[in-house]
Design an enzyme around this catalytic site. Sequence first.
Site, PDB file in Angstrom:
ATOM      1  CG  ASP A  37      -2.184   0.825   1.029  1.00 18.72           C
ATOM      2  OD1 ASP A  37      -2.062   2.043   0.799  1.00 18.72           O
ATOM      3  OD2 ASP A  37      -3.289   0.253   1.093  1.00 18.72           O
ATOM      4  CG  ASN A  89      -8.775  -3.892  -2.985  1.00 15.27           C
ATOM      5  OD1 ASN A  89      -9.970  -3.842  -3.310  1.00 15.27           O
ATOM      6  ND2 ASN A  89      -8.299  -3.189  -1.973  1.00 15.27           N
ATOM      7  CE1 TYR A 155     -12.806   3.816  -9.305  1.00 11.96           C
ATOM      8  CE2 TYR A 155     -15.075   3.425  -9.965  1.00 11.96           C
ATOM      9  CZ  TYR A 155     -14.004   3.158  -9.129  1.00 11.96           C
ATOM     10  OH  TYR A 155     -14.144   2.225  -8.119  1.00 11.96           O
ATOM     11  CE  LYS A 159     -11.905   0.373 -10.060  1.00 11.27           C
ATOM     12  NZ  LYS A 159     -10.991  -0.494  -9.301  1.00 11.27           N
ATOM     13  CB  THR A 190     -14.494   2.025   1.670  1.00  9.50           C
ATOM     14  OG1 THR A 190     -14.609   2.774   0.451  1.00  9.50           O
ATOM     15  CG2 THR A 190     -14.999   0.616   1.444  1.00  9.50           C
TER      16      THR A 190
HETATM   17  N1  LIG Z   1     -16.133   1.590  -2.114  1.00  8.63           N
HETATM   18  C1  LIG Z   1     -16.851   1.286  -3.183  1.00  8.63           C
HETATM   19  O1  LIG Z   1     -18.058   1.603  -3.254  1.00  8.63           O
HETATM   20  C2  LIG Z   1     -16.215   0.572  -4.356  1.00  8.63           C
HETATM   21  C3  LIG Z   1     -17.053   0.058  -5.325  1.00  8.63           C
HETATM   22  C4  LIG Z   1     -16.497  -0.619  -6.403  1.00  8.63           C
HETATM   23  C5  LIG Z   1     -15.136  -0.788  -6.495  1.00  8.63           C
HETATM   24  N2  LIG Z   1     -14.348  -0.260  -5.524  1.00  8.63           N
HETATM   25  C6  LIG Z   1     -12.903  -0.480  -5.677  1.00  8.63           C
HETATM   26  O2  LIG Z   1     -12.467  -1.184  -4.531  1.00  8.63           O
HETATM   27  C7  LIG Z   1     -11.065  -0.964  -4.355  1.00  8.63           C
HETATM   28  C8  LIG Z   1     -10.833  -0.619  -2.904  1.00  8.63           C
HETATM   29  O3  LIG Z   1     -11.470   0.603  -2.626  1.00  8.63           O
HETATM   30  P1  LIG Z   1     -12.146   0.946  -1.218  1.00  8.63           P
HETATM   31  O4  LIG Z   1     -13.541   1.297  -1.491  1.00  8.63           O
HETATM   32  O5  LIG Z   1     -11.800  -0.093  -0.236  1.00  8.63           O
HETATM   33  O6  LIG Z   1     -11.430   2.339  -0.921  1.00  8.63           O
HETATM   34  P2  LIG Z   1     -10.278   2.761   0.075  1.00  8.63           P
HETATM   35  O7  LIG Z   1      -9.951   4.155  -0.307  1.00  8.63           O
HETATM   36  O8  LIG Z   1     -10.669   2.450   1.466  1.00  8.63           O
HETATM   37  O9  LIG Z   1      -9.081   1.781  -0.308  1.00  8.63           O
HETATM   38  C9  LIG Z   1      -8.209   2.006  -1.373  1.00  8.63           C
HETATM   39  C10 LIG Z   1      -6.863   1.464  -0.958  1.00  8.63           C
HETATM   40  O10 LIG Z   1      -5.951   1.591  -2.057  1.00  8.63           O
HETATM   41  C11 LIG Z   1      -4.755   2.192  -1.559  1.00  8.63           C
HETATM   42  N3  LIG Z   1      -4.090   2.896  -2.657  1.00  8.63           N
HETATM   43  C12 LIG Z   1      -4.515   3.996  -3.323  1.00  8.63           C
HETATM   44  N4  LIG Z   1      -3.628   4.343  -4.251  1.00  8.63           N
HETATM   45  C13 LIG Z   1      -2.601   3.453  -4.183  1.00  8.63           C
HETATM   46  C14 LIG Z   1      -1.401   3.276  -4.897  1.00  8.63           C
HETATM   47  N5  LIG Z   1      -1.041   4.112  -5.875  1.00  8.63           N
HETATM   48  N6  LIG Z   1      -0.612   2.247  -4.563  1.00  8.63           N
HETATM   49  C15 LIG Z   1      -0.938   1.397  -3.553  1.00  8.63           C
HETATM   50  N7  LIG Z   1      -2.070   1.507  -2.847  1.00  8.63           N
HETATM   51  C16 LIG Z   1      -2.892   2.522  -3.159  1.00  8.63           C
HETATM   52  C17 LIG Z   1      -5.236   3.116  -0.448  1.00  8.63           C
HETATM   53  O11 LIG Z   1      -4.202   3.522   0.406  1.00  8.63           O
HETATM   54  C18 LIG Z   1      -6.263   2.232   0.218  1.00  8.63           C
HETATM   55  O12 LIG Z   1      -5.662   1.303   1.099  1.00  8.63           O
HETATM   56  C19 LIG Z   1     -10.692   0.133  -5.343  1.00  8.63           C
HETATM   57  O13 LIG Z   1     -10.092  -0.457  -6.472  1.00  8.63           O
HETATM   58  C20 LIG Z   1     -12.022   0.746  -5.716  1.00  8.63           C
HETATM   59  O14 LIG Z   1     -11.995   1.345  -6.990  1.00  8.63           O
HETATM   60  C21 LIG Z   1     -14.843   0.410  -4.451  1.00  8.63           C
END
Ligand SMILES: NC(=O)c1ccc[n+]([C@@H]2O[C@H](COP(=O)([O-])OP(=O)(O)OC[C@H]3O[C@@H](n4cnc5c(N)ncnc54)[C@H](O)[C@@H]3O)[C@@H](O)[C@H]2O)c1
Length: 250
Positions: A37, A89, A155, A159, A190
């Site tokens: 991370d 992720n 985005y 995706k 989140t």
């Molecule tokens: N929350 C939602 O509604 C949702 C829905 C669909 C998809 N997602 C996807 O789920 C995944 C996780 O998101 P989340 O909702 O848990 O959000 P979040 O912001 O809690 O987690 C994202 C994580 O990615 C890390 N990160 C960001 N940029 C980075 C980089 N350049 N290198 C390494 N780590 C990095 C952050 O530090 C964090 O730990 C993402 O890919 C997001 O697009 C989220």
Amino acid sequence: MQRFSDMVVLITGGSTGIGRATALAFAREGAKLMIGDIDARAAQTVDEIRAAGGTAMFHRCDVAARAEVDALVGACVHQFGGLDAAFNNAGVLPPPAPLHAVPEHDLDRIIAVDLKGVFFCMQAQIRHFLAHGGGAIVNTASVAGIVADPNMSAYVGAKHAVVGLTRAAAIEYARRNIRVNAIAPGLVATPMTRTWLDDEGFKRAFFEHSPIGRAADPAEIAGTVLHLCSAEASFTNGALFVLDGGQTAH
Ligand SMILES: NC(=O)c1ccc[n+]([C@@H]2O[C@H](COP(=O)([O-])OP(=O)(O)OC[C@H]3O[C@@H](n4cnc5c(N)ncnc54)[C@H](O)[C@@H]3O)[C@@H](O)[C@H]2O)c1
């Protein structure tokens, strides 16, 4: 015997949200976790796993930098002696803007993290799997990888590409004992979605339209990732698992 004892699992984006919940779930079932991370708060996820008797390490890594991703996979193999499954992720969501007004640096960052980051991770992981008998990969796409929402064009594009990349890798490596699948979460509570979920107007409108009428807890996403990395999913490859409470069934 726990489902993942003796397995090494690498998770990117494990400091918060879906990645953190999935790391905790894997650890409860015996996996050794390497968390990559950009955010040092991932060390707290590691502390929590260790406090519960599990095994985990944090390695700082920006997934947008190929050399850092290679170093992350190298650190995992060095520390734990291998790699069996990976959850790609890590992701970012830029400020909303109509397509014609998206600043180039927002577009570049989304492509670098959400698309190239997944690509670099798969490259490093697959190189290891090819040399060591196989493995499983799960990529985090989104419902934005299947349908579009307004003001999220970069985005949505990234995706959709993650879904395509997942299928491309799945067919290239299936006969080398490497399975590659993706998940498409809907709205999950989140840090990424906090500003939306703090907005009562957004929440009311979204929940009215959503069949299930709420956002997911990150732990509700983790179970599917564990399943896809497990032996129970040995015939599941190139699949996209939609976890959206019925949002895209409309
Ligand atoms: N929350 C939602 O509604 C949702 C829905 C669909 C998809 N997602 C996807 O789920 C995944 C996780 O998101 P989340 O909702 O848990 O959000 P979040 O912001 O809690 O987690 C994202 C994580 O990615 C890390 N990160 C960001 N940029 C980075 C980089 N350049 N290198 C390494 N780590 C990095 C952050 O530090 C964090 O730990 C993402 O890919 C997001 O697009 C989220």
